[in-house]
Design a protein around this motif. Sequence first.
Motif: not given
Length: 117
Positions: A72-86
């Motif tokens: 819910d927090c991520l949705s309200e903040c309009a944040l998403e996982d950044m692509r990564f490697s490792g």
Amino acid sequence: MLLNSQVDFHATFVYASNDSTTRKELWNYLVNLKRSIQGPWLVSVDFNCCLHPNDKLAGNQIDWEAVSDFRDCLSECALEDMRFSGNFITWDNKQMEDNRIYSKLDRTLVNTSWMDL
């Protein structure tokens, strides 16, 4: 500001509590902080909470209420996982193999303005 550019951005570094009630305070803080942020935003490090069922291997079951609060927090903040490697797993409890717990608790989240860069 990014080196050799004129791009301003916001970065927030997190070390969330192990306690889900205390983490709710952080989620509320991030939602309130988002209101003052315009442009690219990166939020990173240790959220001490899983986001997906496959973020944890072994140990107690995932706390779905905590996951829901985080989502819910991520949705309200309009944040998403950044692509990564490792490595996918970012934490383990360092116990003997039979008792070892693995989790993805560290991540970097970004908004669409960051992705547009």
